[in-house]
Design a protein around this motif. Structure first.
Motif, PDB file in Angstrom:
ATOM      1  N   GLU A 285      16.587  25.526 -71.930  1.00  0.00           N
ATOM      2  CA  GLU A 285      17.563  26.300 -72.698  1.00  0.00           C
ATOM      3  C   GLU A 285      17.535  25.918 -74.176  1.00  0.00           C
ATOM      4  O   GLU A 285      17.709  26.780 -75.051  1.00  0.00           O
ATOM      5  N   HIS A 286      17.288  24.642 -74.455  1.00  0.00           N
ATOM      6  CA  HIS A 286      17.160  24.215 -75.845  1.00  0.00           C
ATOM      7  C   HIS A 286      15.949  24.896 -76.489  1.00  0.00           C
ATOM      8  O   HIS A 286      16.030  25.415 -77.609  1.00  0.00           O
TER       9      HIS A 286
ATOM     10  N   HIS B  23      12.310  31.818 -66.560  1.00  0.00           N
ATOM     11  CA  HIS B  23      12.698  31.772 -67.968  1.00  0.00           C
ATOM     12  C   HIS B  23      11.488  32.084 -68.842  1.00  0.00           C
ATOM     13  O   HIS B  23      10.350  31.834 -68.463  1.00  0.00           O
TER      14      HIS B  23
ATOM     15  N   TRP C  28      18.141  29.045 -60.492  1.00  0.00           N
ATOM     16  CA  TRP C  28      16.682  28.956 -60.397  1.00  0.00           C
ATOM     17  C   TRP C  28      16.217  28.847 -58.951  1.00  0.00           C
ATOM     18  O   TRP C  28      15.020  28.947 -58.681  1.00  0.00           O
TER      19      TRP C  28
ATOM     20  N   ARG D 161      20.771  32.710 -63.906  1.00  0.00           N
ATOM     21  CA  ARG D 161      21.937  31.894 -63.577  1.00  0.00           C
ATOM     22  C   ARG D 161      21.572  30.834 -62.555  1.00  0.00           C
ATOM     23  O   ARG D 161      22.062  29.690 -62.622  1.00  0.00           O
TER      24      ARG D 161
ATOM     25  N   THR E 133      13.171  37.979 -73.268  1.00  0.00           N
ATOM     26  CA  THR E 133      13.639  36.630 -72.978  1.00  0.00           C
ATOM     27  C   THR E 133      14.392  36.655 -71.649  1.00  0.00           C
ATOM     28  O   THR E 133      15.423  37.307 -71.519  1.00  0.00           O
TER      29      THR E 133
ATOM     30  N   ARG F  98      16.701  22.322 -66.773  1.00  0.00           N
ATOM     31  CA  ARG F  98      17.354  23.446 -67.447  1.00  0.00           C
ATOM     32  C   ARG F  98      17.754  23.129 -68.902  1.00  0.00           C
ATOM     33  O   ARG F  98      17.520  23.961 -69.789  1.00  0.00           O
ATOM     34  N   PRO F  99      18.356  21.966 -69.213  1.00  0.00           N
ATOM     35  CA  PRO F  99      18.741  21.724 -70.612  1.00  0.00           C
ATOM     36  C   PRO F  99      17.563  21.794 -71.577  1.00  0.00           C
ATOM     37  O   PRO F  99      17.693  22.338 -72.678  1.00  0.00           O
TER      38      PRO F  99
ATOM     39  N   GLN G  18      16.456  34.797 -68.679  1.00  0.00           N
ATOM     40  CA  GLN G  18      17.302  33.667 -68.285  1.00  0.00           C
ATOM     41  C   GLN G  18      17.867  33.966 -66.903  1.00  0.00           C
ATOM     42  O   GLN G  18      18.137  35.126 -66.579  1.00  0.00           O
TER      43      GLN G  18
ATOM     44  N   GLN H 190      14.564  27.682 -75.523  1.00  0.00           N
ATOM     45  CA  GLN H 190      14.846  29.111 -75.646  1.00  0.00           C
ATOM     46  C   GLN H 190      15.696  29.405 -76.873  1.00  0.00           C
ATOM     47  O   GLN H 190      15.477  30.393 -77.576  1.00  0.00           O
ATOM     48  N   GLN H 191      16.665  28.534 -77.142  1.00  0.00           N
ATOM     49  CA  GLN H 191      17.523  28.719 -78.316  1.00  0.00           C
ATOM     50  C   GLN H 191      16.695  28.647 -79.596  1.00  0.00           C
ATOM     51  O   GLN H 191      16.844  29.479 -80.508  1.00  0.00           O
TER      52      GLN H 191
END
Length: 509
Positions: free
Chosen positions: A322-323, A276, A263, A261, A257, A318-319, A259, A325-326
């Motif tokens: 990241e959602h 990502h 992009w 800081r 995975t 990004r949000p 990620q 990815q979670q």
């Protein structure tokens, strides 16, 4: 904003799609894609396109999606455990050979006026352009060369390999097989009239017992682990209908995975796997990369400068990433622990699969696949599968009685007095994952208890983790397990009950 020159490093689906969209938005710009391999070089087999991805692609560029759909293969989905099969009628699921997808996107890029340069690698510093899009994959040389991107790479504990076979499965299928060495799980789907993808997973202990640590070490990165394929085609002979497995640089790997800081740096922006990754069980890297391209094109069209555009692209995109990815990490961990659930009836297991990461709720699954979902709920409630489904399924689920050892409960709500009982161990769960060492210690410490009451933060992600910890406890102890939840997480608790993630719930404020 008007762009004059754009360079794309990496000719995968994300890079090609970004180049086409930007050329359509900037018809007079010089846009080039630089791919170090030849046009027909690719690794992997099929690429899946879910209905939501198709909608996003159609809104962005209907012509290219039409060209993709014309080469794609439609299929449904099923899950099998032993002789039992649960089927979902998803007529909008599509898959396409990765080679075909690349061919279509190359044609679409050329038709828009994009230059495609193959057989050479370009570095951002060597390119005199307005914008550099680095879509050079999970091993991105662009990202690796500059620590300011702030890459963080986490490696999963399970192992997987990609392979294929020379016939079309009747549907996508999730199927476990237990051998003398342990359990392997296949995620397989057809992507052409004569081809199917087979992705096979297992845990480290099974992998080692089967001798695959040795075969992996003996396989060059450019070769295929033929010993593993021969073993697996025997293990999955029924699902394969005695067809063989096909490799393409196929070897065991652990999912990484990625990620970052940042992009972007200056006029260089990362796209897709370079920026990502999200576990394949929740959505393909191809989907993410192509949706990145859509967001990047929109940001560039609306901004006055490249810097402003890249900042806005990251702020907007990004949000969502990241959602996902979670959710993907939770799904990854569910699959890595899959063998412990194989005693569930297959329809109940399908409910557990659909609700595993909190992305799809039980009510939504019940609406989209009422027959399968109700059979799973009926298994939980210990009623006949052909009995009439209730109007309010959640209320019905919570009202089911429970017999646990010598104790009886009239419904699935834990009585408040149970928390104060001397035999109850109250555990405040504060772990990032239900499967890490800290969580294992929590499970081990509570092993001797007759009742385990799990409490903790009211944040939804923490509640979902609490349910996962409870599931571990149910599988490894004989204790009665209670999970404390806030009112807004009742739907998650309902899905958790049906999925055998807890015995009882206590609804707080």
């Amino acid at each position: 904003m008007k762009l004059d020159r754009v360079a794309v490093i990496g000719g995968g689906p994300g890079g090609l799609y970004a180049a086409r969209l930007l050329k359509l938005s900037n018809p007079h710009a010089d846009i080039a894609v630089y791919e170090q391999s030849s046009p027909d070089t690719t690794f992997g087999f099929g690429v899946g396109l879910a209905s939501r991805t198709q909608r996003n692609l159609r809104q962005a560029d209907a012509a290219s999606l039409d060209a993709i759909v014309a080469r794609a293969y439609s299929h449904e989905m099923s899950m099998q455990v032993g002789e039992s099969i649960a089927r979902l009628a998803h007529g909008d699921l599509l898959a396409i050979a990765r080679t075909s997808l690349l061919s279509v996107l190359q044609e679409q890029a050329r038709d828009a006026g994009v230059r495609l340069e193959f057989g050479e690698r370009r570095e951002p510093a060597d390119l005199d352009v307005d914008l550099v899009i680095a879509s050079d994959g999970i091993n991105s040389a662009t990202r690796t060369a500059d620590g300011r991107f702030g890459a963080d790479i986490a490696t999963g504990s399970g192992l997987y390999l990609w392979c294929g076979t020379d016939f079309a499965l009747p549907s996508a299928i999730f199927v476990p097989v237990t051998t003398e060495h342990g359990t392997f799980v296949a995620h397989a789907y057809p992507y052409a009239p004569d081809r199917s993808t087979f992705l096979i997973e297992t845990d480290v202990d099974t992998w080692t017992r089967a001798g695959f640590d040795a075969t992996t070490a003996a396989t060059d990165p450019t070769d295929t682990d033929e010993a593993s394929l021969r073993y697996l085609e025997k293990a999955f002979a029924d699902t394969l209908h005695n067809h063989g497995l096909i490799g393409n640089r196929t070897r065991w790997m652990k999912f990484r995975t990625v990620q970052c800081r940042n992009w972007s740096l200056g006029n260089v922006v990362l796209l897709g796997d370079a920026a990502h990754t999200a576990h394949y069980s929740i959505g393909s890297g191809t989907k993410l990369a192509m949706e990145d391209a859509i967001a990047l094109d929109a940001a560039l069209a609306a901004a006055e400068t490249v810097g402003d555009a890249l900042a806005e692209y990251e702020r907007v995109r990004r949000p969502a990433v990241e959602h996902l990815q979670q959710i993907a990490v939770r799904s990854e961990q569910w699959w890595e622990s899959f063998p412990q659930r194989m005693d569930l009836p297959v329809e109940q297991l399908m409910v557990a699969y659909m609700t595993r990461a909190g992305k799809v709720g039980l009510e939504r699954f019940l609406e989209s696949a009422p027959d399968v979902a109700w059979k799973g709920i009926a298994s939980y409630g210990q009623v006949a599968a052909d009995s009439e489904a209730p109007i309010d399924a959640s209320r019905w689920i919570l009202a089911r009685p429970l017999e646990h050892g010598d104790r009886s409960f009239c419904d699935r709500f834990a009585p408040p007095a149970l928390r104060e009982d001397p035999s109850t161990t109250v555990v405040s769960v504060d772990v990032e994952s239900a499967w890490n060492e800290k969580a294992t210690a929590v499970v081990d410490e509570a092993r001797a208890s007759s009742t385990i009451w799990l409490t903790g933060s009211d944040e939804r992600d923490h509640v979902l983790t609490r349910l996962d910890v409870a599931e571990r406890m149910m599988c490894s102890t004989s204790a009665l397990v209670v999970v404390e939840i806030p009112t807004e997480c009742v739907p998650d608790a309902v899905a958790g009950l049906v999925s055998a993630r807890t015995h009882l719930v206590f609804v707080g404020s």
